[in-house]
Design a protein around this motif. Structure first.
Motif, PDB file in Angstrom:
ATOM      1  N   GLN A  76      40.662  34.958  35.350  1.00 41.53           N
ATOM      2  CA  GLN A  76      41.257  35.679  36.476  1.00 41.53           C
ATOM      3  C   GLN A  76      41.655  37.095  36.077  1.00 41.53           C
ATOM      4  O   GLN A  76      41.343  38.073  36.764  1.00 41.53           O
ATOM      5  CB  GLN A  76      42.509  34.946  36.966  1.00 41.53           C
ATOM      6  CG  GLN A  76      42.273  33.821  37.949  1.00 41.53           C
ATOM      7  CD  GLN A  76      43.588  33.283  38.465  1.00 41.53           C
ATOM      8  OE1 GLN A  76      44.174  32.368  37.882  1.00 41.53           O
ATOM      9  NE2 GLN A  76      44.084  33.864  39.531  1.00 41.53           N
ATOM     10  N   ASP A  79      38.490  39.306  34.712  1.00 36.74           N
ATOM     11  CA  ASP A  79      37.482  39.626  35.732  1.00 36.74           C
ATOM     12  C   ASP A  79      38.100  40.115  37.040  1.00 36.74           C
ATOM     13  O   ASP A  79      37.372  40.421  37.986  1.00 36.74           O
ATOM     14  CB  ASP A  79      36.618  38.393  36.032  1.00 36.74           C
ATOM     15  CG  ASP A  79      35.708  38.027  34.873  1.00 36.74           C
ATOM     16  OD1 ASP A  79      35.647  38.808  33.914  1.00 36.74           O
ATOM     17  OD2 ASP A  79      35.075  36.964  34.929  1.00 36.74           O
ATOM     18  N   SER A  81      39.596  38.408  39.266  1.00 38.75           N
ATOM     19  CA  SER A  81      39.128  37.494  40.310  1.00 38.75           C
ATOM     20  C   SER A  81      40.275  36.595  40.760  1.00 38.75           C
ATOM     21  O   SER A  81      41.334  36.529  40.126  1.00 38.75           O
ATOM     22  CB  SER A  81      37.969  36.636  39.789  1.00 38.75           C
ATOM     23  OG  SER A  81      38.371  35.881  38.659  1.00 38.75           O
ATOM     24  N   GLU A  85      37.918  31.742  42.488  1.00 40.33           N
ATOM     25  CA  GLU A  85      36.690  32.273  41.887  1.00 40.33           C
ATOM     26  C   GLU A  85      36.601  31.945  40.401  1.00 40.33           C
ATOM     27  O   GLU A  85      35.525  31.641  39.875  1.00 40.33           O
ATOM     28  CB  GLU A  85      36.618  33.788  42.095  1.00 40.33           C
ATOM     29  CG  GLU A  85      36.410  34.191  43.542  1.00 40.33           C
ATOM     30  CD  GLU A  85      36.687  35.662  43.789  1.00 40.33           C
ATOM     31  OE1 GLU A  85      36.229  36.184  44.806  1.00 40.33           O
ATOM     32  OE2 GLU A  85      37.378  36.291  42.958  1.00 40.33           O
ATOM     33  N   ARG A 115      33.884  39.987  44.710  1.00 49.02           N
ATOM     34  CA  ARG A 115      33.371  40.345  43.385  1.00 49.02           C
ATOM     35  C   ARG A 115      32.137  39.532  43.010  1.00 49.02           C
ATOM     36  O   ARG A 115      31.163  40.071  42.477  1.00 49.02           O
ATOM     37  CB  ARG A 115      34.456  40.149  42.322  1.00 49.02           C
ATOM     38  CG  ARG A 115      34.047  40.681  40.963  1.00 49.02           C
ATOM     39  CD  ARG A 115      35.171  40.543  39.948  1.00 49.02           C
ATOM     40  NE  ARG A 115      34.852  41.299  38.739  1.00 49.02           N
ATOM     41  CZ  ARG A 115      34.020  40.888  37.795  1.00 49.02           C
ATOM     42  NH1 ARG A 115      33.441  39.716  37.899  1.00 49.02           N
ATOM     43  NH2 ARG A 115      33.757  41.643  36.738  1.00 49.02           N
ATOM     44  N   GLN A 116      32.173  38.236  43.318  1.00 48.12           N
ATOM     45  CA  GLN A 116      31.027  37.402  42.984  1.00 48.12           C
ATOM     46  C   GLN A 116      29.802  37.784  43.810  1.00 48.12           C
ATOM     47  O   GLN A 116      28.676  37.774  43.318  1.00 48.12           O
ATOM     48  CB  GLN A 116      31.363  35.921  43.190  1.00 48.12           C
ATOM     49  CG  GLN A 116      30.288  34.975  42.681  1.00 48.12           C
ATOM     50  CD  GLN A 116      29.986  35.170  41.203  1.00 48.12           C
ATOM     51  OE1 GLN A 116      30.906  35.202  40.388  1.00 48.12           O
ATOM     52  NE2 GLN A 116      28.715  35.328  40.858  1.00 48.12           N
TER      53      GLN A 116
END
Length: 646
Positions: A76, A79, A81, A85, A115-116
């Motif tokens: 987390q 990244d 995220s 995620e 983001r993904q």
């Protein structure tokens, strides 16, 4: 909308994930005791490793800044995220299929995190560009690579691709893969005009720019055709994924070699990185259209384990004025490294790519091997700006170069450069030494109160036997009862050691089958007097024995039971290295620590009963008097038995 991931699946991902493998993708870790690893913290700038990972319990903790967590929280934070995620990313990593509360198989395409989705778009674009390089329309791109000594295998190794000359080749491809224009605008791969968006990269050779984990986050594009009015090199603009000040081209390929060889080579372009790697210099990386700055240094230092035990950073620059200016900028950042910094400049001004073409792979390796210390380069560069044939020129050169020498942090090397500078200037050593000394004093007087203010542990106390581990201040909103225990208090130290042992190795209480017997009950009955440790002890008891055979679940269960301000303390206790180098020594240490804890408890109970005995009238209460004496005798026998066992 898809529901939440099932709690048991989250626990399963957490338990199955090897946190060391995850962290290894970002930080160079070294063994630091039995089952414990250390590296430079990715969350703050530090010179001595204080970021500790203990795979057995699935947690990390930084004893410098206090950051802690498990593999999920690490992903987390690194990244940027969401929790959702991060769990999905780790589940995909281990091949685990997640279940959701609504019974579905996960969020649909529109609900996947931004983001993904961006990463997915970049991955598909990367594959598209690489495929295009093999088409008839990419002949000019292939000719460019061939002309610089790169064959098809080299192009494949570095993922080089080609962007077709049309306006919407990539746009159509990504639309066909289900991406909306709103999503594509966020990727940086498209420009926008009156008629909508169109391909940013057209008729160019393409290099994928990847992060340290190997995910493509942007592209660099080189002009091929004369009618292209754009710049020679065109990069992805700043996006959610791509921050040029935090990106090093080639870091995904070089990170293992950097960690292994303790060397980082910084070159200027994509083809220079390729040339170095193909020539056997597998530690080469390049910045992406910006100077090598503070954020790059953080990445480099983590990979180098820049802790003062070796390592080197080598900058290669063109021999022209711009290259010298870049080298001097790098020198300004030199003091942020513990590793030695060097500069490698080819006398003819050839960059690594040109050098490889002209003289072969060996010449590239020789360029790196004949590097010069960066401060020597900086001193000589300052001297070149003055006429050393005149007194005025020599004095001016001394004034400019003395502060450079004064910055050399190695006290053993600095006097040697004073002598070298005196020789280059043709001036007495005493005069040069005096100038360097004055420059150092001026720098010190003009600096903040303490240069070490930002260093880990500066101005903070450390626990005995835990060098470099700062005593962190309590959270501002934490109850006063949970202030950081005083490491100088022997009782607090004893209680801490006991909790470290129980949290990291609960089976020491007699093995899973025996934990319901006397050893576990004895630990449950202990009374810890340090408030923070008492709260953790209570949480250990509340967590119970259900997960004692699963270290990850065991620690997570304890964390859930403590008040929130103490969750970091639990992580700290779970990862701190125990002083043992073999499993046998670890077992002895754990038994000894628990024996000391139990003996301390017996001593306390004995003191209470002795007080009762002294206050008792033996003639008036003979039975009570005898009972207390029997209990005191039993306690003394237990204490002696503990000493014999340990």
């Amino acid at each position: 909308m898809a529901g939440l991931i099932k709690r048991e699946d989250i626990d399963e991902v957490r338990q199955r994930t090897d946190i060391k493998e995850v962290v290894d993708g970002y930080v160079t870790l070294k063994g630091a005791g039995l089952g414990t690893f250390k590296g430079l913290c990715p969350f703050h700038d530090e010179r001595s490793p204080s970021f500790t990972v203990r795979p057995q319990v699935g947690r990390y903790h930084c004893f410098g800044c206090g950051e802690d967590g498990d593999a999920i929280s690490f992903v987390q934070k690194m990244d940027h995220s969401s929790f959702h995620e991060a769990v999905e990313k780790l589940a995909a990593r281990i091949g685990y299929e997640l279940r959701y509360e609504d019974g579905g198989t996960g969020p649909n395409r529109e609900e996947v995190g931004k983001r993904q989705r961006l990463l997915d778009a970049h991955k598909i674009a990367d594959e598209f560009f690489r495929a295009q390089l093999l088409t008839a329309g990419a002949a000019e791109g292939r000719n460019f690579l061939h002309g610089r000594g790169f064959d098809r295998a080299a192009a494949e190794q570095f993922g080089v691709g080609y962007a077709p000359q049309g306006w919407d080749s990539l746009l159509k491809h990504l639309r066909g893969r289900g991406f909306t224009d709103a999503e594509l605008k966020l990727t940086g791969m498209f420009s926008e005009g009156n008629r909508g968006i169109y391909d940013r990269f057209r008729g160019r050779l393409i290099w994928p720019i990847r992060d340290i984990a190997g995910d493509t986050i942007g592209f660099g594009a080189r002009k091929l055709y004369e009618d292209d009015q754009g710049p020679k090199y065109l990069n992805t603009p700043e996006t959610v994924l791509y921050k040029k000040s935090q990106v090093l081209y080639g870091i995904d390929l070089a990170k293992r070699n950097i960690a292994k060889d303790r060397q980082l080579v910084v070159v200027e372009g994509y083809t220079d990185v390729m040339a170095c790697h193909l020539a056997g210099v597998g530690t080469a990386v390049a910045t992406c259209g910006t100077a090598f700055g503070t954020d790059h240094i953080k990445i480099a230092r983590r990979l180098l384990s820049d802790d003062g035990t070796g390592g080197e950073v080598i900058f290669t620059f063109d021999g022209d004025a711009a290259g010298q200016k870049a080298a001097l900028r790098a020198f300004e950042e030199d003091q942020r490294f513990v590793a030695q910094t060097y500069v490698a400049v080819e006398p003819t001004g050839a960059d690594p790519c040109d050098l490889r073409q002209l003289k072969g792979d060996a010449a590239v390796r020789d360029l790196i091997n004949t590097r010069k210390p960066l401060f020597e380069f900086a001193i000589r560069a300052s001297l070149k700006r003055h006429n050393l044939d005149t007194v005025e020129g020599r004095v001016a050169a001394l004034r400019e170069s003395a502060p450079v020498v004064a910055q050399i942090r190695d006290a053993g090397i600095r006097p040697a450069y004073v002598r070298e500078l005196a020789g280059w200037l043709g001036m007495p050593i005493e005069e040069v030494s005096r100038a360097v000394g004055l420059a150092a004093k001026r720098a010190a007087s003009g600096a903040p109160a303490a240069d070490t203010a930002g260093a880990p542990g500066a101005g903070q106390g450390t626990a005995p036997g835990q060098a470099g581990r700062p005593a962190a201040a309590p959270p501002s909103d934490a109850p006063i009862a949970f202030m950081r225990p005083d490491p100088r208090d022997p009782i607090a130290a004893m209680e801490r050691q006991a909790l470290e042992v129980v949290i990291q190795n609960p089976a020491v209480l007699g093995g899973e089958a025996a934990l319901t017997g006397g050893a576990w009950e004895r630990f449950e009955a202990c009374h810890l007097v340090t408030p923070a440790y008492s709260a953790v002890h209570t949480a250990v008891r509340a967590a119970g024995l259900a997960h004692v055979g699963d270290p990850v679940a065991w620690v997570e269960g304890i964390r859930r039971e403590v008040p929130e301000p103490l969750q970091g303390l639990v992580s700290e206790l779970a990862v701190v290295p125990l002083p043992a180098s073999t499993p046998e020594a670890l077992q002895r240490y754990c038994r000894d620590i628990l024996a000391r804890l139990f003996e301390l408890q017996i001593t306390r109970v004995k003191a209470d009963k002795m007080g009762q005995l002294q206050r008792l009238d033996a003639s008036a209460q003979p039975e009570e008097f005898q009972r207390l004496n029997r209990e005191l005798m039993q306690l003394e026998m237990q204490r002696r038995a503990l000493r014999m066992d340990s």
